[in-house]
Design an enzyme around this catalytic site. Structure first.
Site, PDB file in Angstrom:
ATOM      1  N   GLY A  44     -11.194   7.277 -51.904  1.00 26.77           N
ATOM      2  CA  GLY A  44     -11.948   6.231 -52.582  1.00 26.77           C
ATOM      3  C   GLY A  44     -11.249   4.906 -52.356  1.00 26.77           C
ATOM      4  N   GLU A  46     -11.143   1.982 -53.808  1.00 24.10           N
ATOM      5  CA  GLU A  46     -10.471   1.344 -54.940  1.00 24.10           C
ATOM      6  C   GLU A  46      -9.280   2.176 -55.410  1.00 24.10           C
ATOM      7  OE1 GLU A  46     -14.796   0.626 -54.622  1.00 24.10           O
ATOM      8  OE2 GLU A  46     -13.647   2.445 -55.063  1.00 24.10           O
ATOM      9  N   ASN A  48      -7.444   3.998 -53.433  1.00 23.87           N
ATOM     10  CA  ASN A  48      -6.407   3.729 -52.448  1.00 23.87           C
ATOM     11  C   ASN A  48      -5.648   2.448 -52.787  1.00 23.87           C
ATOM     12  OD1 ASN A  48      -7.225   5.996 -50.986  1.00 23.87           O
ATOM     13  ND2 ASN A  48      -8.507   4.815 -49.579  1.00 23.87           N
ATOM     14  N   GLY A 238      -8.546  -6.359 -36.896  1.00 26.50           N
ATOM     15  CA  GLY A 238      -8.089  -5.115 -36.302  1.00 26.50           C
ATOM     16  C   GLY A 238      -6.688  -5.271 -35.719  1.00 26.50           C
ATOM     17  N   GLY A 241      -4.715  -8.603 -35.747  1.00 25.59           N
ATOM     18  CA  GLY A 241      -4.164  -9.196 -36.963  1.00 25.59           C
ATOM     19  C   GLY A 241      -5.230  -9.695 -37.907  1.00 25.59           C
ATOM     20  N   GLY A 267      -8.887   4.002 -44.267  1.00 27.79           N
ATOM     21  CA  GLY A 267      -7.905   3.549 -45.245  1.00 27.79           C
ATOM     22  C   GLY A 267      -7.100   2.348 -44.793  1.00 27.79           C
ATOM     23  N   GLY A 269      -8.126  -0.674 -44.005  1.00 28.58           N
ATOM     24  CA  GLY A 269      -8.555  -1.866 -44.728  1.00 28.58           C
ATOM     25  C   GLY A 269      -8.060  -1.888 -46.164  1.00 28.58           C
ATOM     26  N   ASP A 270      -7.988  -0.701 -46.776  1.00 27.75           N
ATOM     27  CA  ASP A 270      -7.463  -0.614 -48.138  1.00 27.75           C
ATOM     28  C   ASP A 270      -5.973  -0.948 -48.150  1.00 27.75           C
ATOM     29  OD1 ASP A 270     -10.020   0.289 -48.818  1.00 27.75           O
ATOM     30  OD2 ASP A 270      -9.439   2.381 -48.548  1.00 27.75           O
TER      31      ASP A 270
END
Length: 317
Positions: A44, A46, A48, A238, A241, A267, A269-270
């Site tokens: 999930g 949030e 993470n 990505g 950077g 994950g 991006g989290d």
């Protein structure tokens, strides 16, 4: 006998809201129907972020609803293990906890994911689950998944954003697009951009930004959100950077970090959000926070689970 209320509990550094799920990760490559063995972990977006912030020593709370079932009990244990404040976690006996399946992609490509979340306990979150009284945290982190789950979760996301703004708390927002949860791309963009306009820090990916704004470059995407009320924007690029920009005109590129072998992109991006939010809460400049986001995102893709690569304070260095 003294009774402890939610208002008596220590204040939080950060608060987030969303749907945690049990994730079954395939242990062998191949199509989901043919995989014989899975490993169960928590997932999930949030969750993470809450996990990552808590591992860095920030007092972090989580608003959600969990079913009174085995998956719900598993996730309650995860929250306790990670030290995530569960004062706003509600037991929902009427609805189940969601779960998901994920393939193993050893070549670094995006894995196949199947969700089983319709009618879940978390999709029944509403304004009634919001904190009562003074907002309990100095920061609120939102994603675009929460308002996508149901009309009541959408109302809750906007309510929390307005509640946090009224209290002077800062707000970060990761669009984290899930097109299948929306009736149309137009409805998705309208809602996501409205939440972004209430946020201080907006964290879109480049592809997400193009879809949401109709603009092509990271600079133009950032300008779109700055024009609509955000104080600062960090566009994820990505491996290259991230591009960051502030309302005062400061901008630049935080270079990406080289990764020898990508194990699982889910994950990342989290992890990036964990880096940016934790950095800002610790007084970093936006450039420094974006650099930490890149570092944690690069670390996460080298581990199989969504949260396996999220570092502790000691591991962060």
């Amino acid at each position: 006998m003294t009774t402890t209320t939610q208002q008596d509990l220590p204040p939080l550094d950060a608060l987030t809201v969303g749907e945690p799920m049990a994730l079954f990760m395939a242990l062998q490559p191949g199509e989901l129907h043919a995989v014989p063995d899975f490993r169960r972990v928590a997932a999930g977006a949030e969750l993470n972020v809450a996990t990552g912030l808590a591992r860095l020593g920030l007092r972090t709370g989580y608003i959600t609803r969990l079913g009174n079932d085995s998956f719900g009990n598993f996730l309650r244990g995860v929250l306790a293990h990670e030290g995530i404040d569960a004062r706003y976690v509600v037991a929902d006996a009427a609805h189940p906890t969601g779960f998901m399946l994920k393939t193993r992609a050893d070549d670094g490509s995006d894995p196949q994911i199947e969700y089983f979340r319709k009618g879940s306990a978390a999709s029944h979150l509403s304004v009634a689950d919001a904190p009562v009284g003074a907002f309990p945290a100095r920061h609120l982190h939102l994603t675009g998944i929460t308002p996508a789950l149901s009309p009541t979760t959408r109302e809750l996301a906007f309510h929390l954003a307005k509640q946090a703004r009224a209290a002077g708390a800062s707000i970060s927002f990761d669009p984290n697009l899930r097109p299948r949860l929306w009736p149309s791309p137009e409805a998705m963009a309208e809602c996501i951009n409205a939440v972004a306009a209430l946020s201080d820090t907006v964290l879109p990916g480049l592809a997400e930004g193009r879809q949401l704004t109709g603009r092509h470059t990271a600079e133009d995407i950032a300008a779109f959100y700055l024009e609509r009320g955000a104080k600062q924007v960090v566009v994820k690029l990505g491996p290259e950077g991230a591009y960051y920009a502030q309302r005062d005109g400061a901008s630049g590129i935080a270079p990406g970090l080289r990764v020898e072998r990508v194990v699982d992109t889910v994950g990342a991006g989290d992890g990036f959000a964990v880096g940016v939010v934790s950095g800002l809460l610790e007084g970093f400049t936006l450039a420094q926070a974006a650099a930490r986001g890149n570092a944690i995102g690069a670390r996460v893709v080298q581990f199989p689970g969504d949260a396996d690569g999220l570092p502790t304070r000691a591991e962060l260095g």
